[in-house]
Motif scaffolding. Structure first.
Motif, mmCIF file in Angstrom:
data_model
loop_
_atom_site.group_PDB
_atom_site.id
_atom_site.type_symbol
_atom_site.label_atom_id
_atom_site.label_comp_id
_atom_site.label_asym_id
_atom_site.label_seq_id
_atom_site.Cartn_x
_atom_site.Cartn_y
_atom_site.Cartn_z
ATOM 1 N N ASP A 1 42.126 -74.319 0.213
ATOM 2 C CA ASP A 1 41.971 -75.182 1.082
ATOM 3 C C ASP A 1 42.989 -75.981 1.220
ATOM 4 O O ASP A 1 42.922 -76.528 2.203
ATOM 5 N N ARG A 2 43.578 -76.456 -0.053
ATOM 6 C CA ARG A 2 44.157 -77.966 -0.710
ATOM 7 C C ARG A 2 45.904 -77.207 0.183
ATOM 8 O O ARG A 2 46.391 -77.616 0.760
ATOM 9 N N ARG A 3 45.780 -76.305 0.327
ATOM 10 C CA ARG A 3 47.430 -75.017 0.277
ATOM 11 C C ARG A 3 47.459 -74.503 1.748
ATOM 12 O O ARG A 3 48.307 -75.083 2.565
ATOM 13 N N ILE A 4 46.009 -74.153 2.502
ATOM 14 C CA ILE A 4 46.171 -74.016 4.085
ATOM 15 C C ILE A 4 46.057 -74.942 4.724
ATOM 16 O O ILE A 4 44.488 -75.352 5.334
ATOM 17 N N HIS A 5 46.485 -75.554 4.671
ATOM 18 C CA HIS A 5 46.710 -76.691 5.965
ATOM 19 C C HIS A 5 45.872 -76.549 7.067
ATOM 20 O O HIS A 5 46.203 -75.113 7.896
ATOM 21 N N GLY A 6 45.193 -76.828 8.012
ATOM 22 C CA GLY A 6 44.541 -76.980 9.055
ATOM 23 C C GLY A 6 43.122 -75.484 9.038
ATOM 24 O O GLY A 6 41.904 -75.310 10.169
ATOM 25 N N VAL A 7 42.947 -75.191 8.136
ATOM 26 C CA VAL A 7 41.686 -74.046 7.712
ATOM 27 C C VAL A 7 40.653 -74.662 7.406
ATOM 28 O O VAL A 7 40.667 -75.895 6.383
ATOM 29 N N SER A 8 39.613 -74.863 8.397
ATOM 30 C CA SER A 8 38.240 -75.053 7.898
ATOM 31 C C SER A 8 37.956 -74.365 6.739
ATOM 32 O O SER A 8 37.675 -73.783 6.702
ATOM 33 N N GLN A 9 36.903 -75.571 6.209
ATOM 34 C CA GLN A 9 35.726 -74.377 5.593
ATOM 35 C C GLN A 9 35.592 -73.184 5.276
ATOM 36 O O GLN A 9 35.130 -72.378 4.632
ATOM 37 N N LYS A 10 34.681 -73.289 6.874
ATOM 38 C CA LYS A 10 33.343 -72.313 7.362
ATOM 39 C C LYS A 10 34.695 -71.075 7.466
ATOM 40 O O LYS A 10 34.410 -69.601 7.192
ATOM 41 N N MET A 11 35.839 -71.603 7.938
ATOM 42 C CA MET A 11 36.896 -70.002 8.698
ATOM 43 C C MET A 11 37.393 -69.436 7.271
ATOM 44 O O MET A 11 37.470 -68.505 7.135
ATOM 45 N N LEU A 12 37.629 -70.126 6.059
ATOM 46 C CA LEU A 12 38.326 -70.045 4.849
ATOM 47 C C LEU A 12 36.952 -69.707 4.538
ATOM 48 O O LEU A 12 37.249 -67.667 3.671
ATOM 49 N N THR A 13 36.146 -69.721 4.289
ATOM 50 C CA THR A 13 34.608 -69.044 3.752
ATOM 51 C C THR A 13 34.843 -67.375 4.210
ATOM 52 O O THR A 13 34.491 -66.539 3.908
ATOM 53 N N GLN A 14 34.391 -67.673 5.452
ATOM 54 C CA GLN A 14 34.756 -66.054 6.802
ATOM 55 C C GLN A 14 35.558 -65.348 5.702
ATOM 56 O O GLN A 14 35.830 -64.248 6.377
ATOM 57 N N THR A 15 36.750 -66.006 5.662
ATOM 58 C CA THR A 15 37.955 -65.338 5.682
ATOM 59 C C THR A 15 38.389 -64.695 4.419
ATOM 60 O O THR A 15 38.398 -63.062 4.234
ATOM 61 N N LEU A 16 37.741 -65.570 3.566
ATOM 62 C CA LEU A 16 37.379 -64.375 2.159
ATOM 63 C C LEU A 16 35.909 -63.372 1.856
ATOM 64 O O LEU A 16 37.066 -63.009 1.146
ATOM 65 N N ARG A 17 35.423 -64.037 2.545
ATOM 66 C CA ARG A 17 34.147 -63.162 2.381
ATOM 67 C C ARG A 17 34.490 -61.812 3.517
ATOM 68 O O ARG A 17 33.851 -60.706 3.408
ATOM 69 N N ALA A 18 35.143 -61.732 4.784
ATOM 70 C CA ALA A 18 36.368 -60.696 4.926
ATOM 71 C C ALA A 18 36.660 -59.468 3.872
ATOM 72 O O ALA A 18 36.812 -58.624 4.097
ATOM 73 N N LEU A 19 37.658 -60.701 3.741
ATOM 74 C CA LEU A 19 38.760 -60.264 2.853
ATOM 75 C C LEU A 19 37.984 -58.704 1.076
ATOM 76 O O LEU A 19 38.006 -58.005 1.334
ATOM 77 N N GLU A 20 36.905 -59.752 0.219
ATOM 78 C CA GLU A 20 36.433 -59.404 -0.067
ATOM 79 C C GLU A 20 35.408 -58.174 0.124
ATOM 80 O O GLU A 20 35.103 -56.428 -0.825
ATOM 81 N N ARG A 21 34.766 -58.078 1.343
ATOM 82 C CA ARG A 21 34.097 -56.669 2.534
ATOM 83 C C ARG A 21 34.955 -55.876 2.106
ATOM 84 O O ARG A 21 34.589 -54.551 2.057
ATOM 85 N N ASP A 22 36.059 -56.240 2.717
ATOM 86 C CA ASP A 22 37.127 -55.508 2.979
ATOM 87 C C ASP A 22 37.988 -54.685 2.112
ATOM 88 O O ASP A 22 39.190 -53.861 2.043
ATOM 89 N N GLY A 23 37.646 -55.301 0.882
ATOM 90 C CA GLY A 23 37.775 -54.475 -0.736
ATOM 91 C C GLY A 23 39.784 -55.323 -1.050
ATOM 92 O O GLY A 23 40.372 -54.733 -1.616
ATOM 93 N N LEU A 24 39.853 -55.975 -0.973
ATOM 94 C CA LEU A 24 41.162 -56.753 -0.685
ATOM 95 C C LEU A 24 41.365 -57.656 -1.289
ATOM 96 O O LEU A 24 41.885 -58.470 -2.089
#
Length: 133
Positions: A53-76
């Motif tokens: 969250d600190r490193r990626i300026h401009g990303v909301s917590q909601k979007m970071l959460t969604q991105t991480l969940r999607a990457l986890e779902r995709d096995g990445l």
């Protein structure tokens, strides 16, 4: 991107050019700006949510959460919960996720090195297409 040879004007296997091709979902995932930034951020090792969250300026917590969940779902990406108080959660790239580091770093490098030319092209375009006053 490789597509099977054509018969006449029609390819045998249109691959990602076909609307029903599942690879389009993968292209959507890896072409997303937050995915690129998360993968590049994790390329040097596991990170906690707050570090990302600190490193990626401009990303909301909601979007970071969604991105991480999607990457986890995709096995990445893997999500590891460490049993301590308070619980510590870390995210790391899987083997498949690590294969994205080189192409995504290349994409990020390309964007950085070409940004001045793109900004100039945008400026010229905007000037040329501006409505007369």
């Amino acid at each position: 991107m490789t597509v099977a040879p054509a018969v006449g004007d029609r390819p045998l296997d249109p691959g990602p050019f076909a609307s029903a091709c599942p690879s389009r979902q993968v292209l959507d995932r890896i072409g997303d700006r937050w995915t690129v930034l998360v993968v590049v951020s994790l390329s040097d090792g596991p990170k906690r949510f707050s570090e990302l969250d600190r490193r990626i300026h401009g990303v909301s917590q909601k979007m970071l959460t969604q991105t991480l969940r999607a990457l986890e779902r995709d096995g990445l990406v893997t999500r590891t919960v460490h049993a301590q108080v308070p619980p510590r959660v870390e995210y790391a790239l899987t083997e498949a996720g690590r294969t994205l580091i080189e192409p995504l770093n290349a994409l990020a490098d390309w964007a950085m090195s070409h940004m001045p030319a793109i900004e100039e092209a945008r400026r010229r375009y905007d000037e040329a297409t501006a409505a007369p006053r």
